[in-house]
Design a protein around this motif. Structure first.
Motif, mmCIF file in Angstrom:
data_model
loop_
_atom_site.group_PDB
_atom_site.id
_atom_site.type_symbol
_atom_site.label_atom_id
_atom_site.label_comp_id
_atom_site.label_asym_id
_atom_site.label_seq_id
_atom_site.Cartn_x
_atom_site.Cartn_y
_atom_site.Cartn_z
ATOM 1 N N ASP A 91 0.823 -1.207 0.000
ATOM 2 C CA ASP A 91 0.000 0.000 0.000
ATOM 3 C C ASP A 91 0.856 1.256 0.000
ATOM 4 O O ASP A 91 0.540 2.239 -0.681
ATOM 5 C CB ASP A 91 -0.939 -0.007 1.211
ATOM 6 C CG ASP A 91 -1.966 -1.125 1.118
ATOM 7 O OD1 ASP A 91 -2.231 -1.588 -0.013
ATOM 8 O OD2 ASP A 91 -2.487 -1.545 2.170
ATOM 9 N N ARG A 94 2.327 1.674 -3.496
ATOM 10 C CA ARG A 94 1.301 2.181 -4.406
ATOM 11 C C ARG A 94 1.087 3.684 -4.205
ATOM 12 O O ARG A 94 0.976 4.448 -5.170
ATOM 13 C CB ARG A 94 -0.015 1.443 -4.171
ATOM 14 C CG ARG A 94 -0.110 0.098 -4.846
ATOM 15 C CD ARG A 94 -1.442 -0.528 -4.502
ATOM 16 N NE ARG A 94 -1.645 -1.797 -5.197
ATOM 17 C CZ ARG A 94 -2.604 -2.649 -4.896
ATOM 18 N NH1 ARG A 94 -3.435 -2.376 -3.910
ATOM 19 N NH2 ARG A 94 -2.731 -3.775 -5.568
ATOM 20 N N ARG A 146 -2.183 -3.616 -10.032
ATOM 21 C CA ARG A 146 -3.537 -3.051 -10.028
ATOM 22 C C ARG A 146 -4.185 -3.275 -8.677
ATOM 23 O O ARG A 146 -3.769 -4.131 -7.904
ATOM 24 C CB ARG A 146 -4.394 -3.679 -11.133
ATOM 25 C CG ARG A 146 -4.595 -5.183 -10.978
ATOM 26 C CD ARG A 146 -5.417 -5.752 -12.128
ATOM 27 N NE ARG A 146 -4.654 -5.751 -13.373
ATOM 28 C CZ ARG A 146 -5.177 -6.065 -14.555
ATOM 29 N NH1 ARG A 146 -6.455 -6.394 -14.649
ATOM 30 N NH2 ARG A 146 -4.425 -6.044 -15.646
ATOM 31 N N SER A 147 -5.221 -2.480 -8.406
ATOM 32 C CA SER A 147 -5.975 -2.628 -7.164
ATOM 33 C C SER A 147 -7.100 -3.629 -7.390
ATOM 34 O O SER A 147 -7.997 -3.396 -8.196
ATOM 35 C CB SER A 147 -6.554 -1.273 -6.728
ATOM 36 O OG SER A 147 -5.532 -0.353 -6.432
#
Length: 227
Positions: A91, A94, A146-147
């Protein structure tokens, strides 16, 4: 965990490596059967990943058969440790990437496709050459792409690494010293794990599961570094 287990029962490093790669191909069949929900709608993505992973796996297997494995074995704990840290810090990484100024350049389209194709190819080479911990490194890489829910990323990862494993396994069956009794026993466990694992991932808390996998990867990296 399977590679150190094969070392623990007395297999030489190269034999343990190729036996591990052949046996863990069983995860692919199990996870495809057990992850139909997560893989739904992923057909085009999986096709691209499988093609690139197969090429990487074949190259990795060729490298193992044609070059000494000792140098790469030295790198493995560091690569595995990096992958584990990436997974734990997903996280934050990102957020850091999203916050970086683009300077007018877009990371979409061809550049993004080429970048991730290179990453997946490198993962395939790693998996074909020395598959210990490739799942953790691949999970970390795909989680940054990607999420999406972790169960989806995990299922996609299993197919991609399975494709690389399959290409390498065919090569090793033909040209390398596979220890078949160990490969069959481990392969049976891999099929069961592939079937049962997705159900566990669906209900497990995502953050806790990610920390569990990442921490296990760090412990494995230390274990391999001190072996």
């Amino acid at each position: 965990m399977s590679y150190p287990a094969l070392l623990a029962v007395g297999l030489p490093p190269v034999t343990a490596n190729v036996t591990n790669t052949v046996a863990l191909f069983g995860v692919t069949g199990g996870t495809i059967a057990g992850s139909q929900r997560e893989l739904r709608g992923q057909g085009r993505r999986l096709l691209r990943l499988v093609v690139v992973s197969v090429l990487g796996g074949a190259v990795g297997a060729a490298l193992l058969l044609l070059t000494p494995a000792e140098a790469f074995e030295t790198m493995v704990p560091w690569l595995l440790g990096l992958g584990s840290l990436l997974l734990l810090a997903r996280d934050r990484v990102r957020s850091w990437v999203s916050a970086r100024p683009s300077n007018g350049l877009s990371f979409d389209g061809v550049r993004r496709t080429a970048t991730w194709a290179t990453v997946v190819f490198a993962l395939g080479v790693y998996g074909g050459y020395f598959g210990a911990g490739v799942g953790i490194i691949a999970l970390a890489a795909l989680a940054l792409e990607r999420s999406e829910p972790l169960p989806v990323t995990n299922a996609v990862k299993n197919v991609a690494t399975g494709a690389a494993n399959g290409a390498a396994a065919i090569t090793y069956i033909l040209f390398a010293p596979v220890q078949w009794s160990a490969a069959i026993a481990l392969g049976c466990g891999a099929v069961v794990g592939g079937l049962v694992g997705p159900s566990i991932v669906r209900v497990a808390p995502e953050t806790a599961l990610r920390w569990l996998v990442g921490s296990a990867g760090l412990l494995l990296a230390v274990r391999l570094a001190t072996n």
